[in-house]
Design an enzyme around this catalytic site. Sequence first.
Site, short mmCIF file in Angstrom:
data_model
loop_
_atom_site.label_atom_id
_atom_site.label_comp_id
_atom_site.label_asym_id
_atom_site.label_seq_id
_atom_site.Cartn_x
_atom_site.Cartn_y
_atom_site.Cartn_z
N TYR A 124 31.88 27.61 58.69
CA TYR A 124 31.68 26.31 58.05
C TYR A 124 31.30 25.23 59.06
CZ TYR A 124 33.51 28.24 53.78
OH TYR A 124 33.69 28.99 52.65
N LYS A 171 39.94 39.68 60.61
CA LYS A 171 39.15 40.92 60.66
C LYS A 171 38.92 41.23 62.14
CE LYS A 171 36.61 44.04 58.43
NZ LYS A 171 37.13 45.04 57.51
N ASP A 205 40.47 42.66 54.26
CA ASP A 205 40.16 43.53 53.12
C ASP A 205 41.44 44.16 52.56
OD1 ASP A 205 40.04 44.57 55.66
OD2 ASP A 205 38.51 46.08 55.25
N ASP A 229 38.94 30.32 52.16
CA ASP A 229 38.23 29.86 50.98
C ASP A 229 38.26 30.95 49.90
OD1 ASP A 229 36.62 28.42 49.30
OD2 ASP A 229 34.80 28.59 50.50
#
Length: 335
Positions: A124, A171, A205, A229
């Site tokens: 972002y 991640k 995930d 988000d």
Amino acid sequence: MAHRVTLIPGDGIGPELAEATTRVLDATGIGFEWETVQAGEAVIAEYGTPLPDNVIESVRRTKVALKGPITTPVGSGFRSVNVGLRQALGLYANVRPARSMKGLDTRYEDVDLVIVRENTEDLYAGIEHMVGPDAAESIKIITRAASERIARYAFEYAVANGRHRVTAVHKANIMKLSDGLFLESCRTIAADYEGRIEFEDRIVDNMCMQLVQKPELYDVLVLPNLYGDIISDLCAGLVGGLGVAPGANIGTDAAVFEPVHGSAPKYAGLDKANPTALILSAALMLRHLGHPDQAIRVETAVRDVIAEGRTVTYDMGGTTGTAGFADAIIARLTV
Ligand code: NAD
């Protein structure tokens, strides 16, 4: 003394939700002086930007704002007003509670999560460029300073709100440097809270699957911007959808309270949209302003009206409009 608060009604359903919410807040008996400023699509023609300087100046002055949703035209030259506000005001923490409410048609009953999302960097940061005509590159920025700051915020939030565990989501198995730094920063801060607040981490995930299978096992989640988000919308879905999901953007000098949902243009002006998310965001604002008892009063009134189910909006299975739902909440506050 009345609180001076910047009110940004926003686009689409924003103005009618803001009207409903300010009526509820005024019914608490706490005095508010609303400094209303306009941002979004409606002001582009006049100011040449959806985020005029007077909006930022107003929030810098009052230090607190209640904000409706703002449309971000897809693919246009304008950056998101929401991202612009967060960056201009240094609103580094986005806090989104997701708590089950009786009366809503959901798959789970005992969800009580708080998502703490880093708000200033990651993808972002908006650093993108074309690499020749047929490839585009977006740069993901993760810094130790911002990661440690958001981790500390999450742990401090946990301590202040009687929470037990913080889960860092990442991640780092794939993005070993950027997400690796985020995870390392969370571990560094977690050490300061050892014995008081538990710490664990999950790969994003796996986190999605866990949240769908057993959301009641999780407490406070801390995430970089993009995963935050996505996961906060997922968690909104666990507890009844976007119409009931509140949010707070907190910085060192200012705070902006806004719902998770967008401007839902198809419902604009129809007196249909659900104001719960903005009203619950306003309750978060009451806590921030030092009125925790009034915050609980507003939250309880909202929960009671929803549990009763007679005067709720279409998305909660009713036929009552935005204003009528607010009236029912106000009636509970004034008995
Ligand atoms: P959205 O949240 O506006 O709407 C998605 C759907 O959710 C709507 O069609 C509606 O069915 C439902 N919904 C949302 N809020 C509701 C409410 N209060 N009551 C009842 N139903 C509600 O998402 P979108 O359609 O992806 O985005 C529309 C615009 O809003 C876009 O321009 C987007 O950029 C902007 N947006 C702004 C914010 C913000 O201001 N913080 C956040 C998200 C999206």
